[in-house]
Every structure is written in structure tokens, then in C-alpha cells.
Scaffold this motif. Structure first.
Motif, PDB file in Angstrom:
ATOM      1  N   SER A 194       0.832  -1.212   0.000  1.00 43.53           N
ATOM      2  CA  SER A 194       0.000   0.000   0.000  1.00 43.53           C
ATOM      3  C   SER A 194       0.863   1.256   0.000  1.00 43.53           C
ATOM      4  O   SER A 194       0.499   2.276  -0.595  1.00 43.53           O
ATOM      5  CB  SER A 194      -0.985  -0.008   1.173  1.00 43.53           C
ATOM      6  OG  SER A 194      -0.302   0.216   2.378  1.00 43.53           O
ATOM      7  N   ARG A 220       0.054   6.626  -6.719  1.00 42.02           N
ATOM      8  CA  ARG A 220      -1.199   7.345  -6.998  1.00 42.02           C
ATOM      9  C   ARG A 220      -1.046   8.840  -6.714  1.00 42.02           C
ATOM     10  O   ARG A 220      -1.410   9.677  -7.533  1.00 42.02           O
ATOM     11  CB  ARG A 220      -2.326   6.746  -6.145  1.00 42.02           C
ATOM     12  CG  ARG A 220      -3.706   7.297  -6.458  1.00 42.02           C
ATOM     13  CD  ARG A 220      -4.844   6.360  -5.997  1.00 42.02           C
ATOM     14  NE  ARG A 220      -4.539   5.621  -4.776  1.00 42.02           N
ATOM     15  CZ  ARG A 220      -4.582   6.127  -3.541  1.00 42.02           C
ATOM     16  NH1 ARG A 220      -4.923   7.398  -3.375  1.00 42.02           N
ATOM     17  NH2 ARG A 220      -4.293   5.391  -2.490  1.00 42.02           N
ATOM     18  N   THR A 266       0.139   3.778  -2.917  1.00 37.67           N
ATOM     19  CA  THR A 266      -0.314   5.121  -2.520  1.00 37.67           C
ATOM     20  C   THR A 266       0.626   6.179  -3.075  1.00 37.67           C
ATOM     21  O   THR A 266       0.198   7.198  -3.619  1.00 37.67           O
ATOM     22  CB  THR A 266      -0.372   5.243  -0.983  1.00 37.67           C
ATOM     23  OG1 THR A 266      -1.209   4.203  -0.481  1.00 37.67           O
ATOM     24  CG2 THR A 266      -0.924   6.591  -0.554  1.00 37.67           C
TER      25      THR A 266
END
Ligand code: C2E
Ligand code: MG
Ligand code: MG
Ligand code: MG
Length: 277
Positions: free
Chosen positions: A132, A139, A136
């Protein structure tokens, strides 16, 4: 025997040892400050196709310049960060900075051919948040996960092999690359190697360094390349410093390389100027 033993015991208390511990502690404190200030930064070393000299990717390498200590090498501060429980925080900084830089280059219309490789330490590879953290950061910076590759050493994979296998599969399912770093220096078994979803093996610099003079090392390199071919993995040689090494590797069927012969780790600006324009 007693005398020897006694001597050994007293040696443990020699003052230089206390000093060495104190010094390590001091460096660790400075590192904690550097992490809090986010003052670590990255250098970028190109990875090339030896047949053409063209860029095929790059490796992000962490750098630390401290006001008090000056330049501290990753060979010193990475193990320290690992020992002192700071490696996940450090790795997260590296991931964020790598993605920020990739996003920055994209905004400038600069394209990095291939993937940007990030080194991930064993403890961070074991960390449940790794995937993650990577996704993240991608993104937030508008970077495709496919633009990244992860480098992990054999020991990093072998601490918890079953978990590592699962993690490698998730990373690969998002299109990230996965290279096994410093290959040949660890103890990963072939059986496990087959189960990791790695796509590349990085042949350790120590074998490359001596392959022109040592029959043993040349045989090891040839064996690694042959084994990788059998398993459907790519190979990249690290630490290429001269033409003769690249010629020997090409003759053995390894086409990818990284090393001073092609270029040193560079600042983001230098890297963009020389390799992205
Ligand atoms: P590594 O991942 O195996 O990185 C390759 C090292 O070889 C780098 O050292 C690079 O500067 C050096 N190198 C590249 N080409 C040549 C060459 O032609 N000749 C020689 N003699 N050396 C060459 P560096 O930057 O000092 O990093 C050392 C190690 O520290 C890395 O080895 C990696 O294990 C670790 N490291 C660096 N940055 C990070 C990071 O962001 N996270 C983690 N976890 N580890 C890192
Ligand atoms: Mg590496
Ligand atoms: Mg390496
Ligand atoms: Mg290495």
C-alpha cells in the motif's frame, strides 16, 4: 586457558569499543533527525543494454549528507537503520522521493525508458504496509506502478519465504518489476527461486569484479546466466567498469548492465540531462 579467557573478557571493555558504540549511537541520532527532516535524497544510476548503450531503466540509490558528519555512505547508514528500527521509515522516504521524482520528470515531458528500481530492505519487504505504501505513493504522484521495480536481496526473501512469495506475486500483479539483488552472495535455494515471481536477477558486483582474472568467478557468472535463462529470468550485471567485462558478459548471453563504465549514480538533474533528453 584461564589466562586467555581473562584476556578476552578484559578486551571487551577497552575504551575504543565504548567509543565505537557511542559513535554509532550518535550517527543513529543524526539519521533519525535526517529522516524527520526528510533530508535524505536519491541518486540515479542508469541501466543499459550493452549491445546498444541504450537506457533500459535506472536504480535509485539513497544518499545522506549530514551537516555534522558530512557524506555518510549507504554501506554505513543502511545497516544502521536496519539495526535501529528505522529502515521502514527510511524506505518509505525513498519510495516517496522516487515517485515524486518520476512524477516531476513526467510533468517536464521527460520519459524514463524502462523501470525505476528501488531497493527494499528485508524488514520492509516483510512489512504488511509495503504494497500500500508503494501504490499510494504512485497514486499521489501520478505514476503508474508499472514504472517501478523493486530490488530485494536473497536474505530479504529468505527470512519468511512463504510471505515473500505472496508479496512478490502482489507486486508483480500490479505490473511492478522484481529483481533479486546481489545474487549469488546469499543462500536462496533454487526451489524457492522458482516460486518467486521475480523477473530479473542482478549478478553481484563481487563476481563481476574478478571474472576476468578468476576462472571460478567466470564460471559462477556463466552458471547464474544459464540458470536464469532456464528459469525464464532476465539477468543484469552490476559494477561493470570496463569494456572487457561487458564483452565477456555479452559472450555469455547477458545483455543488461549497470556500472561506472556506463555512468555513475547521478543527481536527478544530471540524470535527466544525460539520459532523459
Ligand atoms: P546495491 O543495491 O547493490 O547497489 C549497487 C551499488 O554499487 C551502489 O552503491 C552503486 O553506487 C555501486 N556501483 C554501481 N556501479 C558500480 C561500479 O561500476 N563499481 C563499483 N565499485 N560500484 C558500483 P551504493 O550507492 O554505495 O549503495 C550500496 C548499497 O546500499 C546498495 O547496494 C544497497 O544495498 C544499499 N542501498 C542504497 N540505497 C538504498 C535504499 O534506498 N534502500 C535500501 N534498503 N538500501 C539501499
Ligand atoms: Mg540494488
Ligand atoms: Mg546490488
Ligand atoms: Mg551490492
Amino acid at each position: 586457558y584461564q589466562a586467555k579467557r581473562h584476556k578476552l573478557v578484559t578486551r571487551t571493555f577497552e575504551p575504543w569499543m565504548g567509543q565505537a558504540v557511542a559513535e554509532q549511537l550518535h550517527i543513529a541520532k543524526r539519521l533519525a533527525i535526517a529522516l524527520a527532516n526528510r533530508s535524505l535524497y536519491l541518486h540515479f544510476q542508469p541501466q543499459v543494454d550493452m549491445r546498444t548503450g541504450e537506457l533500459i531503466g535506472a536504480e535509485a540509490l539513497c544518499r545522506w549528507w549530514d551537516e555534522e558528519l558530512g557524506e555518510v555512505s549507504p554501506g554505513q547508514f543502511i545497516p544502521l537503520a536496519e539495526e535501529r528500527g528505522m529502515i521502514v521509515a527510511l524506505g518509505t522516504c525513498v519510495i516517496d522521493e522516487a515517485c515524486r521524482q518520476l512524477g516531476d520528470w513526467q510533468c517536464q515531458g521527460l520519459v524514463l525508458k524502462g523501470q525505476l528500481a528501488i531497493n527494499i530492505a528485508a524488514d520492509q519487504f516483510d512489512d504488511n504496509d509495503l504494497v500500500s505504501t508503494l501504490l499510494t505513493s504512485c497514486r499521489l504522484n501520478g505514476v503508474a506502478p508499472e514504472a517501478l521495480s523493486v530490488e530485494i536481496t536473497e536474505s530479504g526473501i529468505m527470512t519468511h519465504p512463504e510471505d515473500a512469495i505472496a508479496t512478490t506475486e502482489i507486486l508483480r500483479s500490479h505490473g511492478m518489476g522484481l529483481s533479486i539483488d546481489d545474487f549469488g552472495t546469499g543462500y536462496s535455494s533454487l526451489a524457492y527461486l522458482k516460486r518467486f515471481s521475480a523477473d530479473k536477477i542482478k549478478i553481484d558486483i563481487s563476481f563481476i569484479r574478478d571474472m576476468l582474472t578468476s576462472d571460478n568467478d567466470r564460471t559462477i557468472v556463466a552458471t547464474i546466466i544459464a540458470m536464469a535463462n532456464t528459469l525464464g529470468l532476465q539477468t543484469i550485471a552490476e559494477g561493470i567498469e570496463c569494456k572487457a567485462q561487458s564483452e565477456a558478459l555479452l559472450a555469455m548471453g547477458c545483455t543488461q548492465a549497470q556500472g561506472y563504465y556506463y555512468d555513475r549514480p547521478l543527481t536527478a538533474e544530471q540524470f535527466a540531462q544525460r539520459w532523459l533528453m
